[in-house]
Design a protein around this motif. Structure first.
Motif, short mmCIF file in Angstrom:
data_model
loop_
_atom_site.label_atom_id
_atom_site.label_comp_id
_atom_site.label_asym_id
_atom_site.label_seq_id
_atom_site.Cartn_x
_atom_site.Cartn_y
_atom_site.Cartn_z
N GLY A 50 0.78 -1.23 0.00
CA GLY A 50 0.00 0.00 0.00
C GLY A 50 0.81 1.27 0.00
N PHE A 109 -0.95 3.70 -6.02
CA PHE A 109 -0.58 2.69 -5.02
C PHE A 109 0.13 1.51 -5.69
CE2 PHE A 109 -3.91 4.96 -2.78
CZ PHE A 109 -3.44 4.99 -1.47
N THR A 125 1.49 6.06 2.85
CA THR A 125 0.85 4.76 3.03
C THR A 125 -0.19 4.88 4.13
OG1 THR A 125 1.22 2.41 3.48
CG2 THR A 125 2.56 3.97 4.71
N ALA A 169 2.13 4.61 -1.86
CA ALA A 169 1.58 5.43 -2.95
C ALA A 169 2.47 6.64 -3.20
CB ALA A 169 0.16 5.91 -2.60
#
Length: 344
Positions: free
Chosen positions: A118, A130, A162, A120
């Motif tokens: 996760g 992501f 994240t 990004a």
């Protein structure tokens, strides 16, 4: 107002950070963490449960409240640890036309033995991109950034964030790389191509015909000329690349001239010239470009197309343009040129 306050806070936090030429490793000093809106709602729920447990002296309520609080604290630690030690490499992007999105390339490297989920990349208030990174691995990401104006485009600060694992906390950091890409003018205009003119001696439009006897001397090499046309023996004597010139098969020259356009504003002229360059290349013409203090000799092919588009993109930037008569008359800034070579 919230977005403006956030930008001011971001500028204040990163005021001592300078664009990096190499990879950036996220350490504890660069990482920040705060609850998300869902995290604040979860905290309010814990407070209500705690007050309810006190009011009714409910042991199960206390146990449930403390269990949820422990879960929240663990997610806060994991959100921070997901970014800690992450290595980010910044690369450039391919040139684009104004109005398009420039895809800047980044490489995220995981040096530890556990996966990172996760993560990004986000530019300003755009949509986060992501990705997941495997253990001891790396993942490439292409972040689209709008190219609104011609010239050099630098992405500036990029947010790395994240919300893993439960979305209760957001951990983030800012990175900035010394990378840039060139934005060409928007190809737009309704005018037809100019009428090609007969080639002049030394103009660069002559073609070497197999079996032709009408030899007419040499001319300086122009990027895009075929290697078969180079006079290697003469070049060895003069230390300059020379090209054989034959006049019996001279092709007409197509000059894309600034003076042919009676448009007052600069940008519409550049947009029309950009459209002419693309059209002349698609139709197979040998074309040259004339701008104020800039002259690119006629040729064709991808190098010629790129030279003309670069000259149009950097036009009127006197720090990036010089006026010579052979080849491209635009020079990239030192840092941006270094970035282009590194990206290539």
């Amino acid at each position: 107002m919230l977005a403006a306050w956030r930008r001011r806070f971001e500028a204040w936090v990163t005021r001592y950070q300078r664009p990096s030429l190499g990879p950036i490793r996220l350490d504890r000093r660069r990482i920040y963490i705060l609850p998300t809106p869902q995290g604040y709602a979860f905290g309010l729920l814990l407070l209500l449960l705690f007050v309810w447990s006190i009011n009714y002296s409910n042991s199960m309520g206390f146990a449930f409240t403390f269990l949820l609080a422990a879960v929240a604290l663990n997610t806060m630690w994991q959100a921070h640890d997901t970014l800690l030690g992450l290595v980010i490499h910044g690369n450039g992007a391919d040139p684009v036309f104004a109005g398009q999105d420039a895809g800047f390339r980044f490489l995220l490297e995981n040096t530890r033995g556990a996966p990172r989920h996760g993560i990004a990349l986000q530019w300003r208030d755009g949509e986060p991109l992501f990705i997941d990174i495997p253990p001891h691995g790396s993942m490439a990401a292409v972040l689209p950034i709008p190219a609104e104006r011609r010239g050099w485009l630098r992405p500036g600060r990029i947010r790395v964030l994240t919300r893993f694992p439960l979305g209760l906390f957001q951990s983030w950091s800012w990175v900035e790389f010394d990378v840039a890409t060139l934005v060409y003018p928007r190809p737009r205009g309704a005018r037809a191509l100019p009428v090609p003119l007969p080639g002049a001696p030394g103009s660069g439009a002559q073609e070497l015909a197999v079996g032709s006897d009408d030899y007419a001397g040499f001319r300086p090499y122009a990027p895009g000329d075929s290697p078969r046309r180079i006079a290697w023996k003469a070049a060895g004597r003069t230390e300059q690349l020379l090209v054989k010139r034959f006049v019996d098969q001279a092709r007409p020259e197509l000059w894309l001239d600034w003076q042919l356009l009676g448009i007052e504003n600069i940008e519409p002229r550049l947009e029309q010239l950009c459209q002419w360059v693309l059209k002349a290349e698609n139709e197979g013409y040998e074309y040259g470009l004339r701008l104020p203090s800039i002259r690119i000799l006629p040729a064709r092919g991808e190098p010629q197309r790129r030279r003309c588009l670069e000259a149009l993109a950097l036009f009127a930037d006197r720090k990036d343009i010089s006026g010579t008569d052979d080849g491209l008359e635009s020079r990239k800034p030192a840092k941006a040129a270094k970035t282009q070579r590194a990206a290539g």
